[in-house]
Design a protein around this motif. Structure first.
Motif, mmCIF file in Angstrom:
data_model
loop_
_atom_site.group_PDB
_atom_site.id
_atom_site.type_symbol
_atom_site.label_atom_id
_atom_site.label_comp_id
_atom_site.label_asym_id
_atom_site.label_seq_id
_atom_site.Cartn_x
_atom_site.Cartn_y
_atom_site.Cartn_z
ATOM 1 N N ASP A 427 0.823 -1.217 0.000
ATOM 2 C CA ASP A 427 0.000 0.000 0.000
ATOM 3 C C ASP A 427 0.859 1.271 0.000
ATOM 4 N N GLN A 428 2.188 1.094 0.093
ATOM 5 C CA GLN A 428 3.093 2.252 -0.025
ATOM 6 C C GLN A 428 3.921 2.153 -1.307
ATOM 7 N N GLY A 429 3.448 1.334 -2.229
ATOM 8 C CA GLY A 429 4.123 1.233 -3.526
ATOM 9 C C GLY A 429 5.274 0.253 -3.570
ATOM 10 N N GLY A 430 5.564 -0.422 -2.478
ATOM 11 C CA GLY A 430 6.676 -1.384 -2.437
ATOM 12 C C GLY A 430 6.190 -2.776 -2.785
ATOM 13 N N ASN A 431 5.808 -2.980 -4.038
ATOM 14 C CA ASN A 431 5.253 -4.280 -4.428
ATOM 15 C C ASN A 431 6.328 -5.351 -4.455
ATOM 16 N N PRO A 432 6.086 -6.482 -3.804
ATOM 17 C CA PRO A 432 6.979 -7.621 -4.014
ATOM 18 C C PRO A 432 6.708 -8.218 -5.402
ATOM 19 N N SER A 433 7.532 -9.169 -5.793
ATOM 20 C CA SER A 433 7.238 -9.946 -6.998
ATOM 21 C C SER A 433 7.747 -11.354 -6.783
ATOM 22 N N PHE A 434 7.102 -12.280 -7.474
ATOM 23 C CA PHE A 434 7.556 -13.670 -7.465
ATOM 24 C C PHE A 434 7.677 -14.093 -8.925
ATOM 25 N N GLY A 435 8.889 -14.452 -9.338
ATOM 26 C CA GLY A 435 9.125 -14.758 -10.742
ATOM 27 C C GLY A 435 8.702 -13.597 -11.620
ATOM 28 N N GLY A 436 8.943 -12.377 -11.149
ATOM 29 C CA GLY A 436 8.633 -11.176 -11.918
ATOM 30 C C GLY A 436 7.169 -10.770 -11.906
ATOM 31 N N GLN A 437 6.302 -11.586 -11.324
ATOM 32 C CA GLN A 437 4.868 -11.294 -11.375
ATOM 33 C C GLN A 437 4.354 -10.691 -10.070
ATOM 34 N N MET A 438 3.267 -9.946 -10.209
ATOM 35 C CA MET A 438 2.612 -9.318 -9.059
ATOM 36 C C MET A 438 1.138 -9.688 -9.078
ATOM 37 N N PHE A 439 0.467 -9.375 -7.976
ATOM 38 C CA PHE A 439 -0.974 -9.623 -7.891
ATOM 39 C C PHE A 439 -1.684 -8.282 -7.820
ATOM 40 N N ALA A 440 -2.693 -8.125 -8.657
ATOM 41 C CA ALA A 440 -3.395 -6.847 -8.739
ATOM 42 C C ALA A 440 -4.148 -6.569 -7.449
ATOM 43 N N ASN A 441 -4.075 -5.338 -7.009
ATOM 44 C CA ASN A 441 -4.894 -4.910 -5.871
ATOM 45 C C ASN A 441 -6.366 -5.184 -6.184
ATOM 46 N N GLU A 442 -7.119 -5.441 -5.180
ATOM 47 C CA GLU A 442 -8.569 -5.632 -5.247
ATOM 48 C C GLU A 442 -9.002 -6.946 -5.913
ATOM 49 N N THR A 443 -8.406 -7.289 -7.083
ATOM 50 C CA THR A 443 -8.879 -8.493 -7.788
ATOM 51 C C THR A 443 -8.030 -9.726 -7.530
ATOM 52 N N CYS A 444 -6.770 -9.550 -7.148
ATOM 53 C CA CYS A 444 -5.833 -10.659 -6.891
ATOM 54 C C CYS A 444 -5.433 -11.410 -8.165
ATOM 55 N N VAL A 445 -5.692 -10.808 -9.314
ATOM 56 C CA VAL A 445 -5.297 -11.441 -10.577
ATOM 57 C C VAL A 445 -3.786 -11.268 -10.769
ATOM 58 N N VAL A 446 -3.135 -12.352 -11.192
ATOM 59 C CA VAL A 446 -1.685 -12.292 -11.410
ATOM 60 C C VAL A 446 -1.400 -11.400 -12.615
ATOM 61 N N GLU A 447 -0.349 -10.571 -12.495
ATOM 62 C CA GLU A 447 -0.036 -9.582 -13.540
ATOM 63 C C GLU A 447 1.416 -9.707 -13.966
ATOM 64 N N GLY A 448 1.673 -9.457 -15.230
ATOM 65 C CA GLY A 448 3.049 -9.380 -15.719
ATOM 66 C C GLY A 448 3.541 -10.707 -16.277
ATOM 67 N N GLU A 449 4.678 -10.622 -16.962
ATOM 68 C CA GLU A 449 5.289 -11.804 -17.561
ATOM 69 C C GLU A 449 6.043 -12.587 -16.492
ATOM 70 N N GLU A 450 5.995 -13.905 -16.621
ATOM 71 C CA GLU A 450 6.813 -14.743 -15.736
ATOM 72 C C GLU A 450 8.286 -14.541 -16.072
ATOM 73 N N VAL A 451 9.110 -14.346 -15.059
ATOM 74 C CA VAL A 451 10.554 -14.238 -15.287
ATOM 75 C C VAL A 451 11.237 -15.466 -14.684
ATOM 76 N N TRP A 452 11.885 -16.223 -15.545
ATOM 77 C CA TRP A 452 12.647 -17.396 -15.097
ATOM 78 C C TRP A 452 14.128 -17.072 -15.190
ATOM 79 N N GLU A 453 14.855 -17.329 -14.122
ATOM 80 C CA GLU A 453 16.306 -17.212 -14.182
ATOM 81 C C GLU A 453 16.842 -18.612 -14.456
ATOM 82 N N SER A 454 18.035 -18.684 -15.005
ATOM 83 C CA SER A 454 18.571 -20.022 -15.215
ATOM 84 C C SER A 454 20.031 -20.074 -14.818
ATOM 85 N N SER A 455 20.465 -21.262 -14.504
ATOM 86 C CA SER A 455 21.849 -21.468 -14.094
ATOM 87 C C SER A 455 22.308 -22.810 -14.640
#
Ligand SMILES: *[C@@H]1O[C@H](CO)[C@@H](O)[C@H](O)[C@H]1NC(C)=O
Ligand SMILES: *[C@@H]1O[C@H](CO)[C@@H](O)[C@H](O)[C@H]1NC(C)=O
Ligand SMILES: *[C@@H]1O[C@H](CO)[C@@H](O)[C@H](O)[C@H]1NC(C)=O
Ligand SMILES: *[C@@H]1O[C@H](CO)[C@@H](O)[C@H](O)[C@H]1NC(C)=O
Ligand SMILES: *[C@@H]1O[C@H](CO)[C@@H](O)[C@H](O)[C@H]1NC(C)=O
Ligand SMILES: *[C@@H]1O[C@H](CO)[C@@H](O)[C@H](O)[C@H]1NC(C)=O
Length: 476
Positions: A427-455
């Motif tokens: 709520d202060q703009g510090g959104n976490p992300s998991f695999g580059g994706q976020m969850f939209a406020n109010e709806t909880c819909v996943v947003e953004g492209e999945e980011v996979w790192e590789s090694s």
């Protein structure tokens, strides 16, 4: 198998790199996982609001189902279950009045439709009913409706945190004269038999439900008082837990391990009865959370690590509590904004999705750690690496290198759980992300492209770097 256990211990080499050897098959010390160990608890009076009047609820729950194939288990209960009276003639889900919409009601009634609403949920449901009022007729009437109408009913609780019945002036404690662990245990045993036999249903009670640190008011103590009849009605044993403290102490991996270690004798006692042990209500800080701790990203890392460590200790399900809508710092979501803890919960669910067993890769003595999960054939599936060093957002973010040994294949992919800092709030703009994706406020819909790192995996080894106050989920 002893050798495998030793191989699991981390070796800290000179550079500070942590090395984990991933067993090629699940060791005998691995703990069996529930298909959906991450659960949600809804405060009794607030449950209808969450389901009918909070837009994100269904999607937030469905996101877990899409990840794991199983709807997260829910538990409906809390302090207000012991303030609630069943009213068979009421057409309302719940009826109460409060001075402010942010207050929890001092008393409330609920009608049969409360159970119909719970029955719409596709995952398992635990319903907490009233013991504090000492009216078993009313509780049996409610239990019958719950048992008749909720197909996915897993268990019924009889009372919430009974150690507070004296301070709450609950009639059952007043009527008993003394109220201590022994009188409560005798009362639970009686009620288990009376309610279970009225329903003509064994394995139906989620017993215990205290919050005071065990062994006092705990399952081992309760089990010792049960005869075979009382025990036949018990489905599982539950305890509550709110570690509290500062953000730094909460998210510390070694603190999480020692906080949960107090439950291992309880899990062992439940196992002697062949029954499961769960954390029926838990979250970061009691009383709806603390503004300076619970909505911060550090508490998200706690949420993740705590669930995974709990499963390692044999705790089958962990139900994270959701209280008064609009007055709930630890909530995963609310009417408007998402809460940072949802991301940690999502990462934990992603870590164990479809897995059959889990081991810890560390000894719990430091701020970094890891878990490995195995599939039904015992093959390693994923590794979660965490760095619980507190990063406040200023200066250079530290990091920890990990080397995973014993890998097969040519490479691994990974999803990172991160945020600007441990202090970040959605709520202060510090959104976490998991695999580059976020969850939209109010709806909880996943947003953004999945980011996979590789090694790359070279000679069975991969090197991975996890920043301070971050985690990395490695898909093997
Ligand atoms: C739903 O939430 C709104 C906003 O807080 C509130 O005004 C309304 O009374 C709520 N309705 C129900 C049925 O709870
Ligand atoms: C207990 O519950 C029953 C059934 O709901 C009700 O008729 C009775 O009045 C209640 N007793 C007390 C003392 O409140
Ligand atoms: C089991 O214990 C309950 C009290 O919790 C008692 O009422 C009952 O008679 C006992 N049953 C047997 C078979 O001993
Ligand atoms: C933690 O335990 C491991 C394995 O026993 C040991 O190698 C390491 O030095 C310990 N770390 C700390 C910080 O005590
Ligand atoms: C990790 O920290 C070291 C030392 O501060 C730094 O040189 C390196 O760039 C960092 N690595 C990553 C991947 O952030
Ligand atoms: C959620 O809303 C807050 C403002 O309340 C905003 O700062 C944040 O960026 C929003 N998060 C997302 C993922 O849109």
């Amino acid at each position: 198998m002893i050798q495998i256990l030793l191989l699991l211990l981390p070796i800290l080499v000179q550079s500070g790199t942590v090395i984990y050897t991933i067993p090629s098959t699940a060791p005998s010390t691995a703990t069996a996982l529930d298909p959906a160990p991450l659960g949600i608890s809804f405060e009794f009076f607030a449950f209808p609001s969450y389901f009918l009047n909070v837009t994100g609820t269904n999607q937030c729950l469905k996101n877990f189902e899409e990840l794991t194939g199983t709807w997260p288990p829910i538990r409906i209960g809390g302090t207000t279950q012991d303030r609630a009276t069943y009213d068979a003639s009421s057409s309302a889900y719940v009826t109460y009045s409060v001075a402010s919409p942010l207050d929890a009601p001092a008393s409330l009634t609920f009608g049969p439709s409360f159970m119909d609403l719970a029955a719409t949920y596709q995952g398992t449901v635990v319903i907490g009913l009233n013991r504090g009022h000492d009216n078993i007729t009313n509780t049996i009437a409610a239990a019958k409706v719950a048992n008749d109408r909720i197909n996915n009913l897993l268990a019924i609780e009889l009372g919430n945190e009974p150690e507070y019945y004296t301070s709450d002036d609950q009639p059952i404690a007043i009527n008993a004269g003394t109220w201590d662990p022994a009188t409560d245990a005798a009362s639970q045993d009686d009620w288990d038999i009376l309610v279970g036999s009225a329903l003509d249903q064994t394995l139906i009670i989620q017993a215990g439900n205290s919050n005071a640190a065990p062994p006092t008011w705990g399952a081992a103590e309760l089990i010792a008082t049960e005869n075979a009849t009382a025990r036949s009605y018990v489905h599982d044993y539950a305890h509550h837990n709110y570690p509290g403290g500062t953000l730094t102490s909460l998210m510390s991996h070694s603190n999480i391990v020692s906080d949960l270690a107090i439950f291992t004798p309880e899990v062992a006692a439940a196992a002697t009865t062949g029954k499961e042990y769960v954390l029926g209500e838990t979250n970061s800080v009691s009383g709806g959370g603390a503004a300076t701790v619970s909505p911060l990203f550090g508490a998200s890392l706690w949420t993740m690590d705590y669930m995974l460590q709990a499963t390692v200790f044999g705790i089958k399900r962990v139900y994270y509590h959701h209280g008064t809508v609009g007055e709930c710092f630890y909530c995963f979501w609310g009417r408007y904004d998402m809460g940072a803890p949802y991301y940690g919960a999502y990462a934990a669910a992603a870590a164990v999705a479809g897995a059959s067993s889990i081991v810890s890769l560390d000894t719990g003595n430091s701020s970094v750690g890891g878990y490995a999960v195995f599939d039904g054939n015992g093959s390693p599936l994923r590794v979660l690496l965490l760095n619980s060093v507190f990063y406040d957002g200023s200066g250079v973010r530290g990091n920890q290198s990990f080397v995973l040994e014993g890998l097969s294949g040519e490479g691994v992919r990974a999803k990172r759980l991160t945020a600007p800092s441990a202090n970040s709030r959605v709520d202060q703009g510090g959104n976490p992300s998991f695999g580059g994706q976020m969850f939209a406020n109010e709806t909880c819909v996943v947003e953004g492209e999945e980011v996979w790192e590789s090694s790359d995996v070279v000679d069975g080894q991969a090197t991975l770097v996890v920043g301070a106050s971050e985690a990395l989920l490695v898909y093997l």
